[in-house]
Write a protein that holds these residues in place. Sequence first.
Motif, PDB file in Angstrom:
ATOM      1  N   THR A  70     -12.608  -1.527  -9.362  1.00 46.50           N
ATOM      2  CA  THR A  70     -11.566  -1.556  -8.317  1.00 46.50           C
ATOM      3  C   THR A  70     -10.794  -2.873  -8.347  1.00 46.50           C
ATOM      4  OG1 THR A  70     -13.161  -2.446  -6.743  1.00 46.50           O
ATOM      5  CG2 THR A  70     -12.885  -0.056  -6.759  1.00 46.50           C
ATOM      6  N   SER A 124      -6.463   4.737   2.000  1.00 50.65           N
ATOM      7  CA  SER A 124      -5.617   3.535   2.120  1.00 50.65           C
ATOM      8  C   SER A 124      -5.174   3.336   3.563  1.00 50.65           C
ATOM      9  CB  SER A 124      -4.377   3.667   1.239  1.00 50.65           C
ATOM     10  OG  SER A 124      -4.736   3.755  -0.106  1.00 50.65           O
ATOM     11  N   ARG A 125      -4.785   4.448   4.190  1.00 52.36           N
ATOM     12  CA  ARG A 125      -4.316   4.358   5.578  1.00 52.36           C
ATOM     13  C   ARG A 125      -5.433   3.869   6.499  1.00 52.36           C
ATOM     14  NH1 ARG A 125      -2.756   2.922   9.540  1.00 52.36           N
ATOM     15  NH2 ARG A 125      -1.844   4.022  11.315  1.00 52.36           N
ATOM     16  N   ASP A 127       0.382   3.769  -3.055  1.00 55.92           N
ATOM     17  CA  ASP A 127      -0.106   5.114  -2.735  1.00 55.92           C
ATOM     18  C   ASP A 127       0.908   6.169  -3.154  1.00 55.92           C
ATOM     19  OD1 ASP A 127      -2.682   4.772  -1.639  1.00 55.92           O
ATOM     20  OD2 ASP A 127      -1.797   3.915   0.154  1.00 55.92           O
ATOM     21  N   TYR A 151       1.008   7.863   6.821  1.00 57.77           N
ATOM     22  CA  TYR A 151       1.020   6.550   7.477  1.00 57.77           C
ATOM     23  C   TYR A 151       1.678   6.618   8.862  1.00 57.77           C
ATOM     24  CZ  TYR A 151      -0.771   3.616   3.704  1.00 57.77           C
ATOM     25  OH  TYR A 151      -1.591   3.014   2.778  1.00 57.77           O
ATOM     26  N   ARG A 173      -7.687  -1.148   9.598  1.00 58.62           N
ATOM     27  CA  ARG A 173      -8.793  -2.080   9.819  1.00 58.62           C
ATOM     28  C   ARG A 173      -9.617  -1.754  11.066  1.00 58.62           C
ATOM     29  NH1 ARG A 173      -7.765  -5.168   5.819  1.00 58.62           N
ATOM     30  NH2 ARG A 173      -5.651  -5.789   5.281  1.00 58.62           N
ATOM     31  N   GLN A 186      -6.739   4.736 -10.468  1.00 63.94           N
ATOM     32  CA  GLN A 186      -5.456   5.171  -9.890  1.00 63.94           C
ATOM     33  C   GLN A 186      -4.289   4.500 -10.611  1.00 63.94           C
ATOM     34  OE1 GLN A 186      -6.770   4.204  -5.679  1.00 63.94           O
ATOM     35  NE2 GLN A 186      -5.441   5.960  -5.268  1.00 63.94           N
ATOM     36  N   THR A 191      -7.928   2.034   5.635  1.00 64.83           N
ATOM     37  CA  THR A 191      -8.193   0.630   5.333  1.00 64.83           C
ATOM     38  C   THR A 191      -7.171  -0.271   6.015  1.00 64.83           C
ATOM     39  OG1 THR A 191      -8.974   1.367   3.179  1.00 64.83           O
ATOM     40  CG2 THR A 191      -8.675  -0.987   3.449  1.00 64.83           C
ATOM     41  N   ARG A 223     -14.066   2.457  -2.615  1.00 64.49           N
ATOM     42  CA  ARG A 223     -12.932   1.703  -2.067  1.00 64.49           C
ATOM     43  C   ARG A 223     -13.316   0.893  -0.831  1.00 64.49           C
ATOM     44  NH1 ARG A 223      -7.507   5.047  -2.028  1.00 64.49           N
ATOM     45  NH2 ARG A 223      -6.762   2.947  -1.551  1.00 64.49           N
ATOM     46  N   VAL A 277       3.033  10.302   1.613  1.00 58.03           N
ATOM     47  CA  VAL A 277       2.421   9.027   2.016  1.00 58.03           C
ATOM     48  C   VAL A 277       3.035   8.539   3.333  1.00 58.03           C
ATOM     49  CG1 VAL A 277       2.196   6.596   1.372  1.00 58.03           C
ATOM     50  CG2 VAL A 277       1.716   8.390  -0.304  1.00 58.03           C
ATOM     51  N   PRO A 332       0.818  -1.227   0.000  1.00 53.27           N
ATOM     52  CA  PRO A 332       0.000   0.000   0.000  1.00 53.27           C
ATOM     53  C   PRO A 332       0.845   1.268   0.000  1.00 53.27           C
ATOM     54  CG  PRO A 332      -0.797  -1.533   1.659  1.00 53.27           C
ATOM     55  CD  PRO A 332       0.483  -2.082   1.151  1.00 53.27           C
ATOM     56  N   THR A 360      -4.830   8.606  -0.326  1.00 49.77           N
ATOM     57  CA  THR A 360      -3.836   8.018   0.583  1.00 49.77           C
ATOM     58  C   THR A 360      -4.429   7.833   1.979  1.00 49.77           C
ATOM     59  OG1 THR A 360      -2.133   9.184  -0.656  1.00 49.77           O
ATOM     60  CG2 THR A 360      -1.472   8.255   1.436  1.00 49.77           C
ATOM     61  N   GLY A 370      -2.919  -6.298  -1.726  1.00 50.21           N
ATOM     62  CA  GLY A 370      -2.371  -6.271  -0.364  1.00 50.21           C
ATOM     63  C   GLY A 370      -3.428  -5.951   0.685  1.00 50.21           C
ATOM     64  N   GLY A 371      -4.649  -6.379   0.434  1.00 53.20           N
ATOM     65  CA  GLY A 371      -5.718  -6.162   1.406  1.00 53.20           C
ATOM     66  C   GLY A 371      -6.348  -4.777   1.339  1.00 53.20           C
ATOM     67  N   VAL A 372      -5.901  -3.961   0.395  1.00 54.21           N
ATOM     68  CA  VAL A 372      -6.467  -2.616   0.258  1.00 54.21           C
ATOM     69  C   VAL A 372      -7.132  -2.498  -1.116  1.00 54.21           C
ATOM     70  CG1 VAL A 372      -5.953  -0.132   0.237  1.00 54.21           C
ATOM     71  CG2 VAL A 372      -4.646  -1.669   1.725  1.00 54.21           C
ATOM     72  N   VAL A 373      -8.347  -1.964  -1.113  1.00 55.61           N
ATOM     73  CA  VAL A 373      -9.057  -1.793  -2.386  1.00 55.61           C
ATOM     74  C   VAL A 373      -8.555  -0.521  -3.073  1.00 55.61           C
ATOM     75  CG1 VAL A 373     -11.319  -1.421  -3.462  1.00 55.61           C
ATOM     76  CG2 VAL A 373     -11.099  -2.973  -1.501  1.00 55.61           C
ATOM     77  N   TYR A 374      -8.041  -0.666  -4.290  1.00 55.45           N
ATOM     78  CA  TYR A 374      -7.597   0.490  -5.070  1.00 55.45           C
ATOM     79  C   TYR A 374      -8.522   0.688  -6.263  1.00 55.45           C
ATOM     80  CZ  TYR A 374      -3.341   0.867  -2.411  1.00 55.45           C
ATOM     81  OH  TYR A 374      -2.450   1.054  -1.391  1.00 55.45           O
ATOM     82  N   LEU A 375      -8.611   1.919  -6.696  1.00 49.79           N
ATOM     83  CA  LEU A 375      -9.358   2.211  -7.911  1.00 49.79           C
ATOM     84  C   LEU A 375      -8.475   1.840  -9.085  1.00 49.79           C
ATOM     85  CD1 LEU A 375     -10.465   5.829  -6.949  1.00 49.79           C
ATOM     86  CD2 LEU A 375     -11.891   3.783  -6.829  1.00 49.79           C
TER      87      LEU A 375
END
Lengths: 299, 462
Positions: free
Chosen positions: A138, B251-252, A11, A265, B257, A150, B254, B280, A261, A7, B248, A142-147
């Motif tokens: 989508t 994503s963070r 991202d 995070y 969780r 993107q 997600t 998403r 990013v 991710p 972004t 890696g467990g994250v839904v992306y468009l």
Amino acid sequence: MLNAIIPLLLDSLASAALIFFAAVGLTLVFSVLRVLNVAHGSLYSIGGYVAASICLFIASRQLNPYLSFLALLFSAVCVAAIFGPLIERGLVRWTYGKSEAVQILITFGLFLILEDLQRVIFGVQSFYEDAPMRLLGTTSIGGVVYLNYQILLIAMALLVVVGLRLLINHTRLGRLITAVVTDREMAQSIGIDTNRIFILAFSLGVFLAALGGALATPTSGIAPGLGADTMVLAFAVAAIGGLGQIEGAALASLIVGLARVLAIYLAPSLDAVAPYAAMLIVLLIRPYGLFGSVTARRI
Amino acid sequence: MASKGISIVIARCLSSLERLFSLDRGLPHGNVRWVMDGLVGALALGVVAATPAAAQEKPGAVGLGIFTFTSGPAAAYGMPGKNAADLMIDEINAKGGIGGVPVSATYVDEAQGAQGVIAEYRRLAGDTKNQVMIAALSSANCLALAPLAEQLEVPTVGWNCDTHQLLMDGKSKYVFRPNGNTVPEFIAYAIYLLDRKPDVKTVAIINPDYAFGHDAAKIFTAALKALKPDVEIVAELYPKLGSPNYQTEISRLTTARPDVVFSNLWGADLENFVRQAAPRGIFTSSQVILALGETVLQRVPLPDGVIVGVLGDGWWMSPDAKAKPETVKFAEAYKARFGEYPVFPSIKMANALIYVKAAYDVAMQKNGGKWPTRAELAAAMKGSKVETLTGTAQTRADNDGVVDQIVGVTVKTPAQQFPVIGDMVRYKGDSLMPQVGHDPLAWIATLKPEFAKSLPKPGSYK
């Protein structure tokens, strides 16, 4: 571990792609015309507004929704065809050879005019049109839904880098541009129509800005103020990469994207300053940017 | 009349003078600027204070300074407020105005920033025709204007000021807030969430990066921790106000969780976030709370089950609102004029105007029908209890308003093309506020699970 890194990487690339479109036109115009166009951000948002308007028209007439992808490109071409020659011939050309301060002040004046023009024409409310984004769906990575849109943006950014390099290195127009960038007076003396090159190069810069705005529209809203934010970020990227450097802009976009990013995070409170902190660090180490170099001033 | 005219001219000159200085021209020295600001403020105060007799004559129009966002991303929230003000003023004027005097508003765009807003406030306050200010939308602007309102002695009604910091010192004489504040507003969400999802363990927050966003996060978190201490906050994001892109951040969220995603994003920011987050999967992977979600119900296809509310009781479709013919009439007139139904900022603005009109009525009743001074208007607002379009606004001793809090979830209904609020609860405003003079965060920390159990349950408000 991989689930945590994927991710971050995706991202960063997606964020870099959006920033790159905003910055590459700015850096291209600077390399050819030696003018820092402060109104570049406005042309980015005008591209967005025009693209959203055309997409909304397509939706309202219930035309084939896939036409909206063409609309994104078409809107950038329209903006470049109208604003490119108009601004270059009407305003920018009078700044050639003037000091940087004069150039910045004049293009800043243009920026203010274009910002108000957008308010008059498109109003103050946000514009949205996300048909291209919805059409592509989508993907879970890696467990994250992306468009998927993107991922398309990342591919488009790569295409633009390669396309611009091919244009500069392997076409007649590219060689003419290179000649003008290398030595404007010599190019003139051997019969190159530098005025025409300036118009084309400036219009190409406008096209890239408008394309950036148009491609960003399906995933972001457009509202007054977008132009200013975009311009500041684009300038940071151009400065990191080295003004006038296409590959530099690409690498700098990646650095800025990664910085943002990582901040979101790991230290969300640093989100807003991260791109500029990256710029500061790079410029402290390399004052002319990553790909920039000191050039001797000819007399 | 002559003295009134002269005082207006002087006040206008002074406010123009001050505006000149506020642009930092020719005032390189901080102390010089401080002295000049003080002089101008003192002179303006003198002019205003010296004209009470003139103010008691009926003016040609009741001037109101109304502060809201009419441009920029925040206009998505501010314009519904302005629209409501236009409509309410027309309705008041159609019925003969206030005490027979027509109402006339001057709008100030808050998008110009605090410095400009302060200058505009001073300019408007310098004209005695403008007896009341309805200011402001942004909590930051409310905090900036409050000391000025006290200094110039101008009754100022915060139509959308939510920050609990505004009236915390309890000393305000001229600043009023006939709405709730961030304390009851965000405690309400914590209680509703725990009633609806008692097994919640993890929460992620995404709020705008300024006082309103940080205050809301603090209050919501404190209430959750008090009522369910094992709740963990797994991510706190504060994107810049006006951000167009949240990919972004999504994503963070997600990757964290969380069981719950809480947000008090608003205006275009909220619309952007919802449009980007929905495809998403955020709304299916987590229980989402959008504290200002009602404002986008008519514009964005929100899925079912999202916890939304109206930061108070200002929903035009609530059972209490629907029982009031004037509210139904207002909503229909709003729809006919502006193409969509009012959102809660519209109701807050309309209620603020009702509050101001009620103060005029009470003040004139008290002084034998004469035109009230600014001081008399402020006195009429103190401790008042006003019937609004959607409930009652009770003004406490600290000038803070007490209104009920409505929270619910999005549901579809065949009656409307957009989602509405269902499974509602209406909490009594005073049950979610500390007593006057108590520190709100310290009070929240004393809340016990039994307190939440004693309150009405989701679905009880029908």
